[in-house]
Design an enzyme around this catalytic site. Structure first.
Site, PDB file in Angstrom:
ATOM      1  CG  HIS A  97       0.584  -3.551   2.391  1.00 35.87           C
ATOM      2  ND1 HIS A  97       1.365  -2.693   3.523  1.00 35.87           N
ATOM      3  CD2 HIS A  97       1.246  -3.083   1.407  1.00 35.87           C
ATOM      4  CE1 HIS A  97       1.974  -1.560   2.897  1.00 35.87           C
ATOM      5  NE2 HIS A  97       2.243  -2.044   1.880  1.00 35.87           N
ATOM      6  CG  ASP A 153       1.115  -3.219  -2.393  1.00 37.09           C
ATOM      7  OD1 ASP A 153       0.239  -4.183  -2.128  1.00 37.09           O
ATOM      8  OD2 ASP A 153       0.974  -2.284  -1.819  1.00 37.09           O
ATOM      9  CD  GLU A 154       4.963  -0.744  -0.273  1.00 33.19           C
ATOM     10  OE1 GLU A 154       4.039  -0.772   0.540  1.00 33.19           O
ATOM     11  OE2 GLU A 154       5.449   0.365  -0.675  1.00 33.19           O
ATOM     12  CB  VAL A 155       5.330  -9.583  -0.693  1.00 35.74           C
ATOM     13  CG1 VAL A 155       5.262 -10.730   0.076  1.00 35.74           C
ATOM     14  CG2 VAL A 155       4.234  -9.321  -1.536  1.00 35.74           C
ATOM     15  CG  ASP A 204       5.279  -3.505  -5.248  1.00 38.16           C
ATOM     16  OD1 ASP A 204       5.919  -3.941  -4.220  1.00 38.16           O
ATOM     17  OD2 ASP A 204       4.035  -3.196  -5.433  1.00 38.16           O
TER      18      ASP A 204
END
Length: 484
Positions: A97, A153-155, A204
């Site tokens: 992000h 997160d969400e890499v 996550d």
């Protein structure tokens, strides 16, 4: 009543309201109105995700949004938080992000995948230097912060860059190891520069990593994971097992993250309170069934965009009844009639129907006028225009798209259609002017423009288009030249 006394039955010592400032950031004047309400409802902290609203300086100045808060405004926000006994935890994305950073041409060379601005390349020394500079500037304006959330997160697309592909070809190298090494580097940087500040990370990217790898990485001694799940039917037993796994790996403290808005659709305009109540109640079940005393607190997330490039989801004032329901339920352990009455009292709402919230008596809390008007728009604008354009017998029978393209109409039909369309447009235009004024009191001009363009203008343009076509069809046209 002090928050310490209010925590009685809640397993969450800390209850943080997350402000996602990458979309529709409120003016400081509005924050001064809602912070006392947050405190009264049972919050005792804030997770401030500044993104491009932070006043970055020097070579990072290009990260600033047009209406970024100034350093004095950041100090004012922190002062207001202190007055209302809300402990501030700043959040700086340091891995995934990173769109607000890596979208800039001057920093695009630090992308993991050249085409996508999501993820930072963890192999470049300059990447860690960049993240370090961002953290330093944020911490300078947050002296004494006990925690700093470093995102992670969400890499997406990690391991897909050219440097990563080569690195992964070496023996024992895995995506998990790559991920952990960057998290460790960021955490070590934070602890070296700010020994009294503990880094938090979204969990996550850690969930699927085997216990032994997590333990061996050293990461559990450096960070506190925030377990997030915004579903209305989350797996309580699975979450308890995950907490136990993290405990065995050596993590000393864990956090939970629920949602009060911004988690049910990227373009959601109205908050489904029932969904968020169920989500928070299930986190209470997780807290009761997981390892005792590991949970430091819960973050009630209020996402404003799914990512830097997506549309706005529910505005903060629209989500406040949901926040009130969720905070009070976490505090008291349920949402019984007495808790519902407390929420109604806090919000100045006579009857809070959590399954079908309408604008009648939208309350007296800061921004309740926005809730009432947005609700009215959300429930009735498009449907009223659809009813005229797609179901009115005169429009569908005598002024269809075929007629409109050819500017054909029986003159008597103008008298049936035009007054209805003008009346509808006038009613909505008046309401939209009122909404625009209310939005300008809380938000900056670009937010007001974006929200109206997404949620109001398409319907008004359809109405205006109908009226324009009517005028053209009804106006006398010159006769075609006679053949000699």
């Amino acid at each position: 009543m002090k928050n310490s006394e209010m925590s009685g039955s809640s397993p969450f010592k800390m209850r943080l309201v997350h402000l996602d400032l990458k979309g529709a950031p409120p003016k400081v004047s509005y924050l001064s109105e809602v912070f006392p309400l947050f405190h009264a409802l049972g919050a005792n902290g804030l997770l401030l995700e500044y993104e491009d609203m932070f006043p970055y300086e020097g070579r990072l100045r290009l990260l600033r949004a047009k209406h970024a808060y100034s350093p004095p405004e950041i100090k004012e926000i922190l002062h207001l938080a202190t007055l209302n006994e809300l402990e501030v935890i700043p959040l700086v994305q340091t891995f995934g992000h990173m769109e607000f950073v890596l979208k800039h041409e001057a920093l695009a060379h630090l992308r993991e995948v050249a085409l996508f601005p999501n993820t930072l390349n963890p192999h470049e020394a300059e990447s860690l230097a960049l993240v370090g500079a961002m953290i330093s500037q944020v911490m300078e304006l947050h002296p004494g912060a006990r925690w700093l959330h470093v995102g992670c997160d969400e890499v997406y697309y990690l391991g897909e860059g050219e440097a990563s592909r080569q690195w992964l070809q070496q023996e024992h190298n895995t995506k998990a190891r790559l991920c952990l090494s960057h998290i460790k580097a960021v955490a070590c940087h934070v602890l070296a520069q700010h020994p009294a500040t503990r880094p938090l990370v979204w969990d996550d990217m850690l969930r699927a990593i085997p216990e032994d790898q997590l333990s061996a990485s050293g990461v559990p001694r450096l960070v506190e994971p925030v377990l997030w799940d915004y579903g209305a039917d989350l797996d309580v037993h699975g979450k308890a097992l995950l907490m136990e796994k993290y405990r065995k790996c050596g993590f000393l403290r864990l956090w939970a993250a629920s949602a009060f808005k911004g988690a049910t659709g990227a373009s959601q305009a109205l908050t489904p309170i029932e969904h968020h109540l169920r989500n928070n109640m299930q986190w209470l079940q997780v807290a009761a069934s997981g390892p005792a005393d590991m949970l430091q607190g819960i973050v009630l997330t209020g996402w404003q965009r799914y990512d830097h490039f997506s549309v706005l989801c529910e505005l903060l004032p629209v989500g406040i009844p949901s926040l009130a329901v969720c905070l009070q339920s976490l505090l008291h352990g349920d949402f019984a009639e007495d808790v519902k009455a407390k929420v109604e009292n806090f919000l100045g709402i006579s009857n809070l129907e959590i399954t079908d919230f309408t604008s009648e008596g939208a309350g007296s809390f800061p921004g309740s006028d926005i809730l009432a008007l947005v609700t009215h728009v959300g429930l009735h604008l498009r449907s009223s225009v659809d009813a005229l354009l797609e179901r009115d017998r005169y429009v569908t029978g005598w002024f269809s798209s075929y007629h409109r393209r050819r500017k054909l109409i029986h003159p008597v039909m103008v008298q049936h259609i035009q007054p209805q369309a003008l009346s509808l447009l006038a009613r909505w235009s008046t309401l939209v002017q009122e909404l625009e004024a209310a939005l300008h009191r809380v938000f900056y001009p670009d937010t007001v423009e974006e929200w109206l363009e997404e949620n109001v203008q398409p319907s008004l343009r359809r109405l205006q288009g109908l009226l324009q076509d009517l005028r053209e069809a009804a106006s006398p046209r010159p006769l075609a030249a006679q053949d000699p």
